[in-house]
Motif scaffolding. Structure first.
Motif, PDB file in Angstrom:
ATOM      1  N   UNK A 202     116.970  73.916  12.400  1.00 48.54           N
ATOM      2  CA  UNK A 202     117.474  75.196  12.184  1.00 48.54           C
ATOM      3  C   UNK A 202     118.615  75.329  13.034  1.00 48.54           C
ATOM      4  N   UNK A 203     119.832  75.769  12.667  1.00 49.81           N
ATOM      5  CA  UNK A 203     120.830  75.937  13.533  1.00 49.81           C
ATOM      6  C   UNK A 203     121.753  77.139  13.402  1.00 49.81           C
ATOM      7  N   UNK A 204     122.147  77.977  14.279  1.00 52.81           N
ATOM      8  CA  UNK A 204     122.541  79.215  13.983  1.00 52.81           C
ATOM      9  C   UNK A 204     123.550  79.467  15.343  1.00 52.81           C
ATOM     10  N   UNK A 205     124.962  79.329  15.414  1.00 51.11           N
ATOM     11  CA  UNK A 205     125.549  79.457  16.466  1.00 51.11           C
ATOM     12  C   UNK A 205     125.966  80.701  16.746  1.00 51.11           C
ATOM     13  N   UNK A 206     126.236  81.477  15.519  1.00 49.15           N
ATOM     14  CA  UNK A 206     126.354  83.079  15.759  1.00 49.15           C
ATOM     15  C   UNK A 206     125.666  83.649  14.841  1.00 49.15           C
ATOM     16  N   UNK A 207     125.549  85.199  15.190  1.00 52.75           N
ATOM     17  CA  UNK A 207     124.633  86.145  14.384  1.00 52.75           C
ATOM     18  C   UNK A 207     124.605  85.768  13.027  1.00 52.75           C
ATOM     19  N   UNK A 208     123.414  85.854  12.051  1.00 53.41           N
ATOM     20  CA  UNK A 208     123.284  85.689  10.865  1.00 53.41           C
ATOM     21  C   UNK A 208     121.873  85.759  10.390  1.00 53.41           C
ATOM     22  N   UNK A 209     121.429  85.158   9.339  1.00 54.19           N
ATOM     23  CA  UNK A 209     120.020  85.287   8.773  1.00 54.19           C
ATOM     24  C   UNK A 209     119.270  84.229   9.045  1.00 54.19           C
ATOM     25  N   UNK A 210     119.485  82.920   9.453  1.00 57.97           N
ATOM     26  CA  UNK A 210     118.876  81.895   9.406  1.00 57.97           C
ATOM     27  C   UNK A 210     117.355  82.338  10.174  1.00 57.97           C
ATOM     28  N   UNK A 211     117.430  83.024  11.282  1.00 56.00           N
ATOM     29  CA  UNK A 211     116.076  83.519  11.930  1.00 56.00           C
ATOM     30  C   UNK A 211     115.243  84.288  11.057  1.00 56.00           C
ATOM     31  N   UNK A 212     115.703  84.919  10.011  1.00 58.49           N
ATOM     32  CA  UNK A 212     115.082  85.803   9.035  1.00 58.49           C
ATOM     33  C   UNK A 212     113.806  84.969   8.430  1.00 58.49           C
ATOM     34  N   UNK A 213     114.357  83.583   8.432  1.00 56.63           N
ATOM     35  CA  UNK A 213     113.600  82.411   7.815  1.00 56.63           C
ATOM     36  C   UNK A 213     112.442  81.839   8.384  1.00 56.63           C
ATOM     37  N   UNK A 214     112.351  82.297   9.892  1.00 53.62           N
ATOM     38  CA  UNK A 214     111.345  81.395  10.723  1.00 53.62           C
ATOM     39  C   UNK A 214     109.937  81.788  10.458  1.00 53.62           C
TER      40      UNK A 214
END
Length: 189
Positions: free
Chosen positions: A90-102
């Motif tokens: 999982x990669x997220x360079x700027x604020x977004x919603x990927x971490x909501x999928x943890x």
């Protein structure tokens, strides 16, 4: 409305680019170390690939906790070291919603991935600090695998992952890209 759609497309394009950066870092290192990279579809046609000494399978499928077919980035097989390691990135360079999928990522790690060793490759500065801390704590607690914790997960399995039978003690790592490279040279090279 159009700006929202444009922004969503930009975010998706960024995610794909960031995924490519990780792939372009990891796969050359693996091939330089003697690993042969195959797509999962190649193994369907030639199952003997899975018995080679050093293999990386991309787009490795699994049955998710939702009951649908999911894919992780890699399955690394090193028969000489007795390793079969699933890697989810999982990669997220700027604020977004990927971490909501943890939360979903953790549930799939616990219940849906059949391997005994899992690497969660978490890269980028855009994740919420609390989300990364939550995932780190969940991984640490799971790795302790106390009988009470495993018993609780087993009790919750019919609700959280019906039909998945891969709940067992496993070694789960949460790495960033540099930690992954260090681990690779120590354990998989």
């Amino acid at each position: 409305m159009s700006n929202y759609i444009d922004e969503e497309l930009k975010q998706g394009a960024k995610a794909n680019l960031n995924g490519k950066i990780i792939e372009q870092t990891i796969l050359p290192q693996l091939t330089l170390s003697g690993y042969t990279v195959y797509k999962y579809s190649d193994t369907v046609k030639n199952p003997e690939i899975m018995n080679e000494k050093k293999v990386v399978i991309t787009n490795m499928p699994f049955k998710s906790v939702y009951g649908h077919r999911g894919k992780t980035e890699y399955l690394i097989i090193n028969t000489a070291r007795g390793k079969r390691i699933r890697v989810e990135s999982k990669h997220q360079a700027s604020a977004g919603s990927v971490d909501e999928k943890f939360c979903n990522l953790f549930l799939n790690t616990v219940y849906a991935y059949p391997e005994d060793e899992i690497i969660l490759l978490i890269q980028g500065e855009g994740f919420k600090v609390q989300a990364k801390e939550w995932l780190r704590n969940a991984v640490d607690e799971f790795n302790k695998a106390s009988s009470e914790y495993m018993e609780a997960l087993a009790t919750l399995q019919p609700m959280l992952a019906p039909g998945n039978t891969y709940l067992k003690p496993k070694k789960v790592h949460m790495f960033d890209l540099s930690e992954f490279i260090n681990y690779f040279f120590k354990e998989l090279n």
